[in-house]
Design a protein around this motif. Structure first.
Motif, PDB file in Angstrom:
ATOM      1  N   TYR A 141       6.683 -16.877 -20.048  1.00 53.67           N
ATOM      2  CA  TYR A 141       7.908 -17.196 -19.329  1.00 53.67           C
ATOM      3  C   TYR A 141       8.408 -18.558 -19.795  1.00 53.67           C
ATOM      4  O   TYR A 141       7.624 -19.502 -19.967  1.00 53.67           O
ATOM      5  N   LYS A 142       9.712 -18.636 -20.023  1.00 58.18           N
ATOM      6  CA  LYS A 142      10.318 -19.902 -20.387  1.00 58.18           C
ATOM      7  C   LYS A 142      10.606 -20.696 -19.124  1.00 58.18           C
ATOM      8  O   LYS A 142      11.292 -20.210 -18.212  1.00 58.18           O
ATOM      9  N   ARG A 143      10.066 -21.908 -19.059  1.00 58.86           N
ATOM     10  CA  ARG A 143      10.199 -22.731 -17.870  1.00 58.86           C
ATOM     11  C   ARG A 143      11.455 -23.598 -17.961  1.00 58.86           C
ATOM     12  O   ARG A 143      12.042 -23.752 -19.039  1.00 58.86           O
ATOM     13  N   TYR A 148       7.117 -22.944 -22.779  1.00 58.10           N
ATOM     14  CA  TYR A 148       6.708 -21.556 -22.554  1.00 58.10           C
ATOM     15  C   TYR A 148       5.294 -21.538 -21.992  1.00 58.10           C
ATOM     16  O   TYR A 148       4.399 -22.218 -22.514  1.00 58.10           O
ATOM     17  N   TRP A 151       0.633 -15.958 -19.926  1.00 59.36           N
ATOM     18  CA  TRP A 151      -0.055 -15.501 -18.721  1.00 59.36           C
ATOM     19  C   TRP A 151      -0.831 -14.218 -19.014  1.00 59.36           C
ATOM     20  O   TRP A 151      -0.618 -13.556 -20.019  1.00 59.36           O
ATOM     21  N   SER A 296       8.648  -4.370 -15.759  1.00 60.60           N
ATOM     22  CA  SER A 296       8.948  -5.493 -14.867  1.00 60.60           C
ATOM     23  C   SER A 296       8.875  -5.075 -13.402  1.00 60.60           C
ATOM     24  O   SER A 296       9.388  -5.766 -12.522  1.00 60.60           O
ATOM     25  N   HIS A 348      15.555 -11.518 -14.760  1.00 62.32           N
ATOM     26  CA  HIS A 348      14.139 -11.720 -15.065  1.00 62.32           C
ATOM     27  C   HIS A 348      13.491 -10.495 -15.714  1.00 62.32           C
ATOM     28  O   HIS A 348      12.341 -10.562 -16.134  1.00 62.32           O
ATOM     29  N   ARG A 350      12.436  -7.649 -18.360  1.00 66.97           N
ATOM     30  CA  ARG A 350      12.142  -7.711 -19.794  1.00 66.97           C
ATOM     31  C   ARG A 350      13.293  -7.080 -20.578  1.00 66.97           C
ATOM     32  O   ARG A 350      13.543  -5.883 -20.504  1.00 66.97           O
ATOM     33  N   ASP A 398       6.496 -17.624  -8.311  1.00 65.80           N
ATOM     34  CA  ASP A 398       6.090 -18.078  -9.631  1.00 65.80           C
ATOM     35  C   ASP A 398       5.470 -16.910 -10.380  1.00 65.80           C
ATOM     36  O   ASP A 398       4.312 -16.559 -10.156  1.00 65.80           O
ATOM     37  N   PRO A 399       6.211 -16.277 -11.312  1.00 67.11           N
ATOM     38  CA  PRO A 399       5.700 -15.089 -11.996  1.00 67.11           C
ATOM     39  C   PRO A 399       4.601 -15.366 -13.011  1.00 67.11           C
ATOM     40  O   PRO A 399       4.017 -14.428 -13.553  1.00 67.11           O
ATOM     41  N   THR A 400       4.286 -16.642 -13.292  1.00 68.70           N
ATOM     42  CA  THR A 400       3.236 -16.958 -14.258  1.00 68.70           C
ATOM     43  C   THR A 400       1.852 -17.019 -13.632  1.00 68.70           C
ATOM     44  O   THR A 400       0.855 -17.131 -14.349  1.00 68.70           O
ATOM     45  N   TRP A 416       4.652 -12.077  -5.708  1.00 70.44           N
ATOM     46  CA  TRP A 416       5.997 -12.003  -6.300  1.00 70.44           C
ATOM     47  C   TRP A 416       7.000 -11.236  -5.413  1.00 70.44           C
ATOM     48  O   TRP A 416       7.885 -10.543  -5.906  1.00 70.44           O
TER      49      TRP A 416
END
Length: 495
Positions: A141-143, A148, A151, A296, A348, A350, A398-400, A416
């Motif tokens: 995931y790009k923060r 990046y 995970w 996703s 969000h 994919r 937080d998806p990570t 999530w």
């Protein structure tokens, strides 16, 4: 890939015959060729149909490693590396994940070999000419700060996915003198006083025989055979869509059992995913390959035709649930479900899967309108979503990580959980896509096929999806290709 022409090869000699030109078969061929052996691969597919299930994968391969610095010698250079955080994934974590997701049914010795040898096997393949990369689009995931974060323990994959994997394997095999014959369907094994010494095959209606000192079965499972699916897994599996090659119909499994081979692993379960339900070409699609998956789902909700949820979408990282949820959808009315998102979640998803050509999707400005488009009771559909929204906890999304942001409903959503509240709303219809069956032949640590008494059948080896024992019920994402590399290499070294 171009099809090779095949004349009458009756009586052709080779040191090693490899049946199946997918990832495992090529790894076996590379290893055998490196020993100076004369190797021939017999591949049923031709042209773009060659490569077995490996062609249809995303190329993700699970290995243990110590973080980004430990991977730089393996993966292709990328400017994003300087901005990336790749958490270490230890051998102990890998082993624990295998135990956990297979519910303790993984073969302990096979699991130990896979965990300890997967990384070295990929470095061996890289030394031969295969190319790997970090999987930014699928596993990071790009923060907000532009960095990046990776995970889920699965970080490395082939350049250009499964298409690139097979292209690289094919080039390397030819460079090292391996003969590849396309369009050859192997139907039976030839034995001489209990030793396997060749195969019977056909091409274009002509019967062929091939003689060899060793035969390596790398021709996959039986997922493309409705008859065998029904026999071993239940008639409901006739509704499943075949994600990959249509040629994995169990020919060589049947042939090996006929000469006394023992079954290995779990013949009643398989790898199955959420798959586009209504795309006009949603089986063995060689153009879109893996892009017909819908992965996703953990961000939104899964609702069946009765308007009800039926599983915990956020039970774990996608890598540890996606291969078992296809079966659950198969059990729903009409083997159909809908992934539900709102406009805040839509960005969000994919992109390679949810923005693809011809995707099946319904969009509406209200939940009631969306329900009507799906043929679901609007009141039941709305009630299900409102109840979910009302019971969401206060943790930060937080998806990570497994963030604990849950909804306390039945079934719960454990991580999530965010409200489905902002129009427009989206529904992606999904059914069950079957990838590969977990049952295969029983082998020893070097892939020698064993009989019912536990003794090797001389001249016969097995690897890849045809080798049973590692997986049951579920598997950690990327461990299938890793197993093909490890046990294909072992079989090629032993044959």
């Amino acid at each position: 890939m171009n099809s090779s022409s095949t004349k009458n090869h009756s009586g052709q000699d080779a040191d090693v015959l490899v049946i199946g030109g997918g990832n495992a078969g090529f790894c076996a061929a590379h290893a055998a060729a490196a020993r100076g052996l004369n190797v021939t691969i017999l591949e049923r597919g031709e042209g773009d149909r060659a490569g077995g299930n490996s062609f249809f994968t995303a190329g993700a391969t699970r290995i243990a490693h110590d973080g980004l610095d430990d991977l730089l010698d393996l993966v292709e250079p990328d400017a994003r590396h300087e901005l990336s955080v790749v958490p270490p994934y230890s051998a102990d974590e890998y082993r624990a994940d295998l135990e956990r997701v297979t519910e303790g049914r993984t073969d302990p010795e096979m699991a130990d070999i896979l965990v300890s040898e997967a990384a070295d096997s990929l470095r061996w393949l890289k030394s031969l000419g295969l190319k790997y990369r970090l999987m930014y689009e699928r596993q990071a995931y790009k923060r907000p700060d532009g960095s990046y974060l990776f995970w889920g323990g699965l970080h490395v994959g082939n350049v250009d996915g499964g298409v690139g994997l097979i292209a690289d394997h094919t080039r390397v095999a030819k460079e090292n003198g391996v003969t590849i014959l396309y369009g050859v369907r192997v139907l039976d094994l030839i034995t001489d006083e209990g030793t396997v010494c060749g195969v019977k095959a056909e091409k274009d209606g002509n019967s062929l025989t091939f003689q060899a000192k060793s035969v390596i079965i790398a021709s996959g499972g039986f997922e493309a055979s409705p008859k065998m699916r029904g026999e071993y897994m239940g008639e409901r599996w006739s509704n499943a869509k075949v994600r990959g090659t249509p040629y994995n119909v169990g020919d060589l499994l049947t042939a090996a059992l006929k000469i006394g081979a023992a079954k290995g692993g779990d013949w009643q379960t398989c790898h199955s995913v959420q798959w586009d339900a209504f795309h006009p070409v949603n089986e063995s699609n060689i153009e879109l390959t893996n892009r017909l998956t819908r992965q996703s789902y953990f961000l939104g909700l899964l609702i069946n035709k009765d308007g009800k949820r039926f599983l915990d979408e956020g039970a774990d990282f996608r890598n540890y649930t996606y291969a078992k949820y296809g079966k659950v959808i198969l059990e729903q009315p009409d083997s159909l479900a809908f992934q539900i998102f709102d406009s805040s979640l839509r960005p969000h998803l994919r992109a390679e899967e949810y923005d693809m050509p011809g995707i099946s999707v319904e969009e509406a400005d209200s939940l009631e309108e969306l329900a009507n488009k799906l043929g679901i009771s609007p009141s039941t559909f709305s009630e299900t979503i409102h109840e979910y929204n009302e019971h969401i906890s206060d943790e930060e999304f937080d998806p990570t990580v497994k963030d604990g942001k849950s909804s306390d409903v039945k079934p719960p959503k454990s991580n999530w959980a965010t409200p489905i509240a902002k129009a427009p709303f989206y529904a992606f219809p999904v059914t069950c896509g079957i990838t590969f069956t977990f049952g295969g032949l029983k082998g020893d640590r070097d892939g020698r096929v064993l009989n019912e008494e536990g003794n090797p059948i001389p001249g016969l080896f097995v690897c890849g999806e045809a080798l049973g024992g590692l997986f049951s019920t579920n598997y950690p994402g990327g461990s299938g290709l890793a197993a093909g590399c490890v046990f294909g290499r072992r079989a090629g070294n032993a044959a």
